[in-house]
Scaffold this active site. Structure first.
Site: not given
Ligand code: TRH
Length: 382
Positions: A22, A199, A279
């Site tokens: 988010d 996950y 996402e």
């Molecule tokens: O964290 P997520 O699994 O988020 C998800 C999705 O948003 C999904 O749509 C939602 O329904 C669910 O949660 C509940 O994965 P996502 O979307 O890839 O977001 C991770 C963010 O974290 C992305 O902007 C990259 C960032 N990130 C970093 O900046 N540094 C890091 O070290 C890591 C591991 C991630």
């Protein structure tokens, strides 16, 4: 140089429900808009993740604490209101926003423009093209009489597109893989590099076994949080039950700290294959252009299977990539899928996985970005 975009003031509301997506998507959207000359106020109920995701902040973006009730002293709503992922904006803010629209209309005689946007989740499913841009009249509350519009990110020209920074390709070209790896403490000897952001994928234990028994040495770069915990749990159980499972040390691990969003990109650019989830990281892996495996967020009603298949269809995923995804996500029980990775590749990865992602990336690069489309959408009358 004068900005080609009209200058608007944006209020983006984001409620942190789970994980990092988010805040990750909303922060990236805010930055993408600000890079295009927009002024953005990002309302977050929990901004903790930004301390590592965006430690330097960004010019043009102000992060404001979203409390309930809202403290509106000194706050004037902007021209555009974005509610991310179906969050509910406080009625007092909507009232102030509606009042402003009326006041502006009385002053310059303009009609009300639809600048209230409901930003939806990313999906490759066909309904996205049908629903993108549809209006939704507000029937009750202080916003009564206004209209929201659904804005769907997506992978085709009939959707809202994907977030992409204007300087992304240039940054990629200038990226120094070896130097970045050294900064992370990895003095790279040419081993295969895999990034892991997930996950608790069903196929993880099989993958670790497969990599440990492969002749090519692999280093797994594991992101902090759930991915790290999942790997450590499997490794410690294997070490105690089958102490020789990685006896040739063909599989090594680099456990990473929480990275900034910029460094998260660097991670994906540095690796040969990227395992991503959710996402935003999926989109970043597409821009990285390397073979990717997606761990989709599992939903209780099983809706994630349809969503995953829609992405694989759009990608025109070759059979081994499709099979591997099903296995990784616990949607197929065969371990043949894991055997297909990285078998048959004298180098690093199945070649058709690489071709598939490269073609997808090229297709996406030819489409307008989400921020450009959103600005365009909010400046035309509906
Ligand atoms: O964290 P997520 O699994 O988020 C998800 C999705 O948003 C999904 O749509 C939602 O329904 C669910 O949660 C509940 O994965 P996502 O979307 O890839 O977001 C991770 C963010 O974290 C992305 O902007 C990259 C960032 N990130 C970093 O900046 N540094 C890091 O070290 C890591 C591991 C991630």
């Amino acid at each position: 140089m004068e900005s080609p975009y009209p200058q608007l003031n944006w209020d983006i509301f984001c409620q942190v429900i789970d994980n990092f997506g988010d805040v990750g998507v909303c922060w990236r959207l805010a930055c993408n808009l600000a890079q295009r000359g927009q002024t953005v106020r990002l309302w977050l109920d929990d901004a903790t993740a930004l301390t590592w995701m965006a430690p330097l902040g960004a010019p043009g973006v102000t992060v404001t604490h979203w409390s309930t009730p809202l403290n509106l002293s000194d706050i004037t709503p902007g021209n555009v209101l974005v509610e991310a992922f179906g969050c509910e904006i406080n009625p007092e803010f909507v009232a102030a926003y509606a009042y402003q629209i009326k006041a502006r209309g009385l002053k310059d005689g303009s009609n009300q423009k639809c600048t209230w946007v409901n930003l939806e989740y990313l999906s490759a499913e066909p309904f996205v093209e049908r629903c993108h841009g549809l209006p939704s009249p507000v029937m009750t509350g202080p916003g009564r009489g206004l209209s929201k519009h659904f804005f769907y990110p997506g992978f085709t020209t009939h959707t809202g597109g994907l977030l992409r920074e204007a300087d992304l390709l240039q940054r990629q070209t200038q990226f120094d893989r070896r130097a970045w790896l050294a900064q992370q403490g990895l003095h790279w000897q040419g081993e295969r590099l895999l990034s892991l952001f997930c996950y608790e994928p069903a196929g993880l234990a099989n993958l670790l076994e497969r990599l440990a028994s492969d002749d090519t040495a692999t280093c797994l770069l594991v992101t902090h949080g759930r991915a790290s915990a999942a790997v450590q749990a499997i490794v410690s159980s294997k070490n105690s039950l089958e102490p020789l499972w990685n006896k040739r040390n063909k599989l090594s691990f680099l456990y990473l700290p929480a990275l900034s969003q910029d460094d998260f990109d660097h991670l994906l650019w540095a690796c040969d294959v990227n395992f991503v989830r959710g996402e935003d990281s999926l989109v970043r892996a597409l821009w990285a252009g390397k073979p990717l495996v997606w761990h989709i967020y599992p939903q209780d009603d099983g809706a994630h299977a349809t969503k995953l298949n829609a992405l694989l269809d759009w990608l025109q995923a070759p059979p081994t990539l499709r099979q591997f995804h099903l296995h990784w996500n616990g949607l197929a029980c065969t371990s043949d899928a894991v055997a297909s990775f990285p078998a048959g590749c004298p180098g690093f990865y199945p070649e058709d996985w690489q071709t598939c992602v490269r073609q997808a990336r090229a297709k996406l690069l030819a489409q307008p970005t989400l921020a450009d489309q959103l600005i365009g959408f909010c400046t035309k009358s509906h």
